[in-house]
Scaffold this active site. Structure first.
Site, PDB file in Angstrom:
ATOM      1  N   ASP A  73      41.410  43.850  46.067  1.00  0.00           N
ATOM      2  CA  ASP A  73      42.229  42.594  45.836  1.00  0.00           C
ATOM      3  C   ASP A  73      41.461  41.916  44.434  1.00  0.00           C
ATOM      4  O   ASP A  73      42.002  40.853  44.233  1.00  0.00           O
ATOM      5  CB  ASP A  73      42.281  41.844  47.181  1.00  0.00           C
ATOM      6  CG  ASP A  73      43.437  41.955  47.812  1.00  0.00           C
ATOM      7  OD1 ASP A  73      44.577  42.663  47.674  1.00  0.00           O
ATOM      8  OD2 ASP A  73      43.607  41.706  49.122  1.00  0.00           O
ATOM      9  N   ARG A  94      37.921  40.196  51.509  1.00  0.00           N
ATOM     10  CA  ARG A  94      37.693  39.582  50.196  1.00  0.00           C
ATOM     11  C   ARG A  94      36.360  38.973  49.795  1.00  0.00           C
ATOM     12  O   ARG A  94      36.070  38.503  48.911  1.00  0.00           O
ATOM     13  CB  ARG A  94      38.796  38.856  49.808  1.00  0.00           C
ATOM     14  CG  ARG A  94      40.275  39.464  49.947  1.00  0.00           C
ATOM     15  CD  ARG A  94      41.117  38.664  48.951  1.00  0.00           C
ATOM     16  NE  ARG A  94      41.017  38.617  47.759  1.00  0.00           N
ATOM     17  CZ  ARG A  94      41.706  37.818  46.736  1.00  0.00           C
ATOM     18  NH1 ARG A  94      42.929  37.438  47.173  1.00  0.00           N
ATOM     19  NH2 ARG A  94      41.492  38.199  45.448  1.00  0.00           N
ATOM     20  N   ARG A 119      45.320  29.520  53.789  1.00  0.00           N
ATOM     21  CA  ARG A 119      43.775  29.819  52.943  1.00  0.00           C
ATOM     22  C   ARG A 119      43.022  28.960  53.021  1.00  0.00           C
ATOM     23  O   ARG A 119      42.075  28.845  53.739  1.00  0.00           O
ATOM     24  CB  ARG A 119      44.181  30.862  51.719  1.00  0.00           C
ATOM     25  CG  ARG A 119      45.017  32.020  51.989  1.00  0.00           C
ATOM     26  CD  ARG A 119      44.358  32.957  52.717  1.00  0.00           C
ATOM     27  NE  ARG A 119      45.332  34.234  52.928  1.00  0.00           N
ATOM     28  CZ  ARG A 119      45.396  35.186  52.156  1.00  0.00           C
ATOM     29  NH1 ARG A 119      44.709  35.360  50.965  1.00  0.00           N
ATOM     30  NH2 ARG A 119      46.011  36.359  52.340  1.00  0.00           N
ATOM     31  N   HIS A 166      49.922  31.010  49.481  1.00  0.00           N
ATOM     32  CA  HIS A 166      48.810  30.289  48.540  1.00  0.00           C
ATOM     33  C   HIS A 166      49.801  29.408  47.601  1.00  0.00           C
ATOM     34  O   HIS A 166      51.090  29.663  47.449  1.00  0.00           O
ATOM     35  CB  HIS A 166      48.394  31.423  47.276  1.00  0.00           C
ATOM     36  CG  HIS A 166      47.249  32.053  47.635  1.00  0.00           C
ATOM     37  ND1 HIS A 166      46.744  33.297  47.274  1.00  0.00           N
ATOM     38  CD2 HIS A 166      46.141  31.588  48.383  1.00  0.00           C
ATOM     39  CE1 HIS A 166      45.639  33.702  47.976  1.00  0.00           C
ATOM     40  NE2 HIS A 166      45.124  32.677  48.366  1.00  0.00           N
ATOM     41  N   CYS A 175      48.581  35.384  39.956  1.00  0.00           N
ATOM     42  CA  CYS A 175      47.296  35.574  40.598  1.00  0.00           C
ATOM     43  C   CYS A 175      46.573  36.488  40.087  1.00  0.00           C
ATOM     44  O   CYS A 175      45.184  36.580  40.346  1.00  0.00           O
ATOM     45  CB  CYS A 175      47.867  36.632  41.813  1.00  0.00           C
ATOM     46  SG  CYS A 175      49.025  35.787  43.083  1.00  0.00           S
TER      47      CYS A 175
HETATM   48  N1  ARG Z   1      46.082  40.415  48.412  1.00  0.00           N
HETATM   49  C1  ARG Z   1      45.767  39.237  48.097  1.00  0.00           C
HETATM   50  C2  ARG Z   1      45.580  38.186  49.412  1.00  0.00           C
HETATM   51  O1  ARG Z   1      46.199  38.206  50.204  1.00  0.00           O
HETATM   52  C3  ARG Z   1      46.727  38.516  47.247  1.00  0.00           C
HETATM   53  C4  ARG Z   1      46.263  37.386  46.333  1.00  0.00           C
HETATM   54  C5  ARG Z   1      47.216  36.851  45.518  1.00  0.00           C
HETATM   55  N2  ARG Z   1      46.850  35.926  44.668  1.00  0.00           N
HETATM   56  C6  ARG Z   1      47.107  34.836  44.624  1.00  0.00           C
HETATM   57  N3  ARG Z   1      46.668  33.993  43.695  1.00  0.00           N
HETATM   58  N4  ARG Z   1      48.059  34.237  45.153  1.00  0.00           N
HETATM   59  O2  ARG Z   1      44.723  37.550  49.369  1.00  0.00           O
END
Ligand code: ARG
Length: 279
Positions: free
Chosen positions: A70, A95, A141, A170, A263
């Site tokens: 990611d 991550r 998040r 997000h 992203c």
């Molecule tokens: N797979 C990543 C996650 O779930 C995607 C992140 C996407 N980034 C963003 N800025 N929305 O964290």
């Protein structure tokens, strides 16, 4: 007649998707059972990388690390304003190791402030610099408690917004900053946050669910051009009505990880203000 729009040169940081795949699921778009094509992801990403430069922007790169599929979603690595970098602290362990890589990148470039976050925050996934304020998402998040830390470290007032739809986990999947206004999908926000947005941005462009589902709000605007997924055609038309120049981009592979244009693009906000210090 729509307002004439002027582009301003921007400074971005990106990460090539050399190690991109979907091997875990931390958002509803990710399905590890569905095959990914890393070569195609790289080609699609290269097109975006070239496009930013063709539009006159400076793009720096951070080295992709194996085992961090990611990391291509560079927007999540940090939030940067006037030479201060607030490094992310990721919600999911998958991550977590991206954060020190971003911290090292900013330290090596001599950023005057490189702050290791105490609270969980996912960089510009949830913090969007909008003029003199920062719009800050939470709900999936970034911790609500992180917002005060961002305000202190970045030195700009933070407006907290609560996300309620897991598809738009997000802030940058639900809201795009356009020059001095915004576009957003109201259904992604709590009723109180919808109220806040209505009061702050009475003329905002309201995106519909289909545009949001196409990741149309995961867009990046330089004041004039708006880069967004090519499938968000309705939103593109409405941006054009407002004098913007929409440019559709195909990032279908990176959509499988739950991300698109924004992203993949970390904006180093107002880097010109700290030229020398932050390069
Ligand atoms: N797979 C990543 C996650 O779930 C995607 C992140 C996407 N980034 C963003 N800025 N929305 O964290």
């Amino acid at each position: 007649m729509p307002t004439p729009r002027t582009a301003r040169p921007r400074h971005y940081l990106m990460c090539r998707p050399t190690h991109f795949t979907v091997s875990y699921r931390i958002n509803p778009w990710m399905d590890p059972a569905k095959p990914t094509d890393t070569g195609l992801a790289v080609l699609q990403w290269e097109r975006l990388y070239a496009l930013h430069q063709e539009l006159g922007h400076t793009v720096e790169l951070i080295d992709p690390l194996p085992g961090l599929p990611d990391m291509v979603y560079a927007a999540n690595g940090a939030t940067v304003l006037d030479g201060r970098a607030l490094v992310a602290s990721f919600r999911h362990p998958e991550r977590a190791a991206e954060a020190p890589a971003y911290r090292d990148w900013f330290e090596q470039r001599g950023y005057p402030v490189v702050h290791t976050a105490r609270h969980t925050n996912e960089g510009q996934g949830d913090y969007l610099v909008a003029g003199d304020r920062i719009l800050a998402g939470s709900g999936f998040r970034t911790d609500r408690a992180a917002h005060a830390e961002a305000e202190r470290v970045l030195g700009a007032p933070v407006v907290g917004l609560t996300l309620v739809d897991p598809r738009f986990y997000h802030l940058d999947t639900a809201l795009a900053v356009l020059d001095d206004d915004i576009a957003y999908y109201p259904g992604a926000f709590s009723p109180e946050s919808q109220e806040t947005l209505r009061a702050l941005y009475p003329d905002a462009l309201l995106a519909d669910e289909a545009d949001a589902e196409a990741f149309g709000l995961n867009a990046i605007c330089d004041g004039r051009h708006v880069l967004l997924p090519e499938t968000a055609g309705n939103l593109a038309d409405r941006l054009a009505d407002r004098g913007f120049q929409p440019i559709g981009v195909d990032l279908s592979e990176l959509l499988k990880g739950g991300g698109s244009v924004k992203c993949c693009t970390l904006e180093l906000h107002r880097a010109e203000a700290t030229a020398g210090g932050a390069r």
